[in-house]
Design a protein around this motif. Structure first.
Motif, PDB file in Angstrom:
ATOM      1  N   GLU A  24       0.690  -1.251  -0.011  1.00 25.22           N
ATOM      2  CA  GLU A  24      -0.099   0.015   0.186  1.00 25.22           C
ATOM      3  C   GLU A  24       0.858   1.255  -0.007  1.00 25.22           C
ATOM      4  O   GLU A  24       0.603   2.174  -0.638  1.00 25.22           O
ATOM      5  CB  GLU A  24      -0.765   0.004   1.328  1.00 25.22           C
ATOM      6  N   GLY A  27       2.030   1.885  -3.470  1.00 18.99           N
ATOM      7  CA  GLY A  27       1.205   2.610  -4.210  1.00 18.99           C
ATOM      8  C   GLY A  27       0.879   4.123  -3.948  1.00 18.99           C
ATOM      9  O   GLY A  27       0.764   4.572  -4.875  1.00 18.99           O
ATOM     10  N   ARG A  28       0.885   4.412  -2.829  1.00 17.93           N
ATOM     11  CA  ARG A  28       0.968   5.963  -2.490  1.00 17.93           C
ATOM     12  C   ARG A  28       1.916   6.726  -3.037  1.00 17.93           C
ATOM     13  O   ARG A  28       1.661   7.714  -3.140  1.00 17.93           O
ATOM     14  CB  ARG A  28       0.750   5.920  -1.066  1.00 17.93           C
ATOM     15  N   ASP A  32      -0.581   8.352 -10.129  1.00 13.39           N
ATOM     16  CA  ASP A  32      -1.446   7.923 -11.353  1.00 13.39           C
ATOM     17  C   ASP A  32      -0.753   8.033 -12.450  1.00 13.39           C
ATOM     18  O   ASP A  32      -0.067   9.183 -12.750  1.00 13.39           O
ATOM     19  CB  ASP A  32      -2.878   8.470 -11.198  1.00 13.39           C
ATOM     20  N   ARG A  87      -0.560  -2.829 -12.061  1.00 12.22           N
ATOM     21  CA  ARG A  87      -1.623  -2.637 -11.386  1.00 12.22           C
ATOM     22  C   ARG A  87      -2.281  -4.128 -11.041  1.00 12.22           C
ATOM     23  O   ARG A  87      -2.519  -4.383  -9.977  1.00 12.22           O
ATOM     24  CB  ARG A  87      -2.954  -1.980 -12.326  1.00 12.22           C
ATOM     25  N   THR A 189      -9.221  -7.741  -8.628  1.00 16.28           N
ATOM     26  CA  THR A 189      -9.294  -6.329  -8.894  1.00 16.28           C
ATOM     27  C   THR A 189     -10.830  -5.764  -8.360  1.00 16.28           C
ATOM     28  O   THR A 189     -11.783  -6.462  -8.878  1.00 16.28           O
ATOM     29  CB  THR A 189      -9.115  -5.882 -10.271  1.00 16.28           C
ATOM     30  N   ASN A 194     -12.307   2.004  -6.051  1.00 18.23           N
ATOM     31  CA  ASN A 194     -11.085   1.878  -5.284  1.00 18.23           C
ATOM     32  C   ASN A 194      -9.834   1.846  -6.040  1.00 18.23           C
ATOM     33  O   ASN A 194      -8.959   1.066  -5.961  1.00 18.23           O
ATOM     34  CB  ASN A 194     -11.141   0.326  -4.536  1.00 18.23           C
ATOM     35  N   ASN A 195      -9.563   3.073  -6.903  1.00 16.38           N
ATOM     36  CA  ASN A 195      -8.503   3.358  -7.558  1.00 16.38           C
ATOM     37  C   ASN A 195      -8.192   2.245  -8.617  1.00 16.38           C
ATOM     38  O   ASN A 195      -7.095   1.966  -8.993  1.00 16.38           O
ATOM     39  CB  ASN A 195      -7.274   3.575  -6.612  1.00 16.38           C
ATOM     40  N   ASN A 196      -9.034   1.708  -9.246  1.00 16.17           N
ATOM     41  CA  ASN A 196      -8.841   0.750 -10.526  1.00 16.17           C
ATOM     42  C   ASN A 196      -8.747   1.741 -11.585  1.00 16.17           C
ATOM     43  O   ASN A 196      -8.833   2.843 -11.501  1.00 16.17           O
ATOM     44  CB  ASN A 196      -9.915  -0.436 -10.541  1.00 16.17           C
ATOM     45  N   GLU A 199     -11.934   3.633 -12.855  1.00 16.86           N
ATOM     46  CA  GLU A 199     -12.078   5.014 -12.162  1.00 16.86           C
ATOM     47  C   GLU A 199     -11.172   5.986 -12.417  1.00 16.86           C
ATOM     48  O   GLU A 199     -11.650   7.169 -12.673  1.00 16.86           O
ATOM     49  CB  GLU A 199     -11.962   4.569 -10.507  1.00 16.86           C
ATOM     50  N   SER A 200      -9.956   5.775 -12.781  1.00 22.38           N
ATOM     51  CA  SER A 200      -8.970   6.575 -12.968  1.00 22.38           C
ATOM     52  C   SER A 200      -9.161   7.263 -14.445  1.00 22.38           C
ATOM     53  O   SER A 200      -9.060   8.562 -14.479  1.00 22.38           O
ATOM     54  CB  SER A 200      -7.363   6.070 -13.068  1.00 22.38           C
ATOM     55  N   GLN A 204      -9.985  11.109 -15.014  1.00 21.26           N
ATOM     56  CA  GLN A 204      -9.168  12.225 -15.849  1.00 21.26           C
ATOM     57  C   GLN A 204      -9.886  12.781 -17.138  1.00 21.26           C
ATOM     58  O   GLN A 204      -9.336  13.671 -17.431  1.00 21.26           O
ATOM     59  CB  GLN A 204      -8.015  11.094 -16.266  1.00 21.26           C
TER      60      GLN A 204
END
Length: 387
Positions: A24, A27-28, A32, A87, A189, A194-196, A199-200, A204
């Motif tokens: 985690e 990932g942070r 993106d 991912r 997934t 949840n940041n998949n 969603e990204s 954008q």
């Protein structure tokens, strides 16, 4: 009375919690990936008349505006391990850890043609477990070097169909865990968000002229990305169609067309990362709106042409994606349907310097790029699709 038996494995939890924390935190630290707008020629824009009132043209008919088709690529090559599979690997490791399948010292085994294994080797190294990638001997040397750079071991087989059985054999022999991207991709997934990747993409596009894309175009390797995107657009009730492109020697398109999930092929795909000789468990055909078969020559020719357009090399699977995306751009322009299309830049073409970008290698494969290049020339000059 017999003494109470007690088996306590709480000690494993501390290691697992730290492993999850490490993933985690990684990932942070990773921003993106970018959504790049591809500059299309002037033919991709046209003028639409303004509204016409009940009295006909006049003041109500003024306000003509320029509209058109916009093309975007989600640049997954900027992940720490250089591909879209970063991912997937993160999700697979978190899924295995939180299910208790991987604990301290567990060897992790994967059946992979390259990019997934590169990313999984990275995460295995991050949490400190051994990693073994089972792959065919034809995998590009650049990819095997990346796996080994992250401490992974490459275990080779001769035929694509042998990778699954060999991975299971190693799992049993070593007491390891076969992480099995081809089965687990669609379930590891969180497709609701949840940041998949879905969603990204939509986040954008929020301030773009067409924030809800008409089409999203992807290839299928495991089928996990198409499953995530297809489920997400249905869950969010977006008016977006999902197109999946498929290279030669892959059974996904024939299976989609015939609704026969038992189909298999004798040879493997020559476009690394996509196309499979069997219908993988993660391939959810019901969420796909259209499939497009792409000849291998077209994938390679498009990868080379797009590399010139973007000023940097892209891989063969990106070429497959872009061939499909270009065909849809042409379709929308011909129908005068304004909107946007999104596809993926899966990985860097630098990994394929000795294959797709090597003229001698192309000759050894009997690739003839001329016909595909003619289609691309016509498209870029006029917007017409002649394939």
């Amino acid at each position: 009375m017999r003494p109470t038996r007690l088996v306590d494995r709480r000690a494993d939890r501390a290691w697992t919690q730290n492993a999850v924390r490490l993933i985690e935190a990684d990932g942070r630290r990773s921003a993106d990936t970018h959504l790049l707008r591809v500059a299309l020629p002037a033919w991709s824009r046209w003028t639409e008349p303004g509204p016409t009132g009940p009295g006909g043209a006049g003041r109500d008919g003024e306000g003509a505006r320029e509209v058109g088709v916009d093309l975007y690529v989600k640049d997954e090559s900027t992940h720490p391990t250089g591909s879209l599979k970063h991912r997937l690997a993160r999700s697979l490791f978190l899924y295995a850890l939180c299910n208790g399948w991987v604990v301290e010292g567990t060897p992790v085994i994967e059946a992979s043609s390259g990019s997934t294994a590169v990313s999984e080797a990275y995460f295995a190294e991050l949490i400190g477990v051994p990693f073994i990638a089972v792959m065919t001997r034809s995998t590009s040397p650049a990819k095997t070097a990346l796996i080994e750079r992250h401490g992974g071991r490459c275990h080779f087989v001769d035929h694509p169909g042998e990778v699954y059985a060999e991975a299971l054999r190693l799992e049993a022999e070593l007491g390891g865990h076969f992480i099995d991207q081809f089965t687990m991709a669609e379930r590891a997934t969180d497709w609701r968000g949840n940041n998949n990747i879905a969603e990204s993409i939509f986040a954008q596009l929020a301030e773009e002229e067409h924030p809800i894309p008409t089409w999203i175009v992807v290839g299928a390797g495991t089928g996990g990305t198409s499953a995530t995107l297809g489920r997400y657009v249905r869950y969010r009730r977006h008016d977006t169609w999902l197109a999946v492109v498929d290279p030669e020697n892959s059974v996904f398109l024939p299976a989609y067309e015939s609704a026969d999930g038992t189909l298999t092929a004798e040879t493997g795909s020559r476009i690394e990362g996509i196309g499979r000789p069997r219908v993988e468990p993660s391939f959810i055909s019901q969420v796909i709106d259209r499939m497009i078969g792409v000849p291998d020559e077209a994938s390679v020719a498009t990868a080379r042409r797009v590399s010139d357009l973007l000023g940097r090399r892209v891989g063969g699977s990106t070429g497959t994606n872009m061939w499909g995306a270009f065909s849809l751009v042409a379709e929308m322009v011909a129908a005068r349907t304004p909107g946007s299309i999104v596809t993926l830049l899966c990985d860097s073409g630098d990994r394929y310097a000795t294959t797709y970008f090597d003229d001698d290698w192309l000759a050894s494969q009997s690739f003839a790029l001329g016909p595909a290049e003619t289609v691309l020339d016509e498209f870029l000059a006029t917007g017409r699709w002649t394939a």
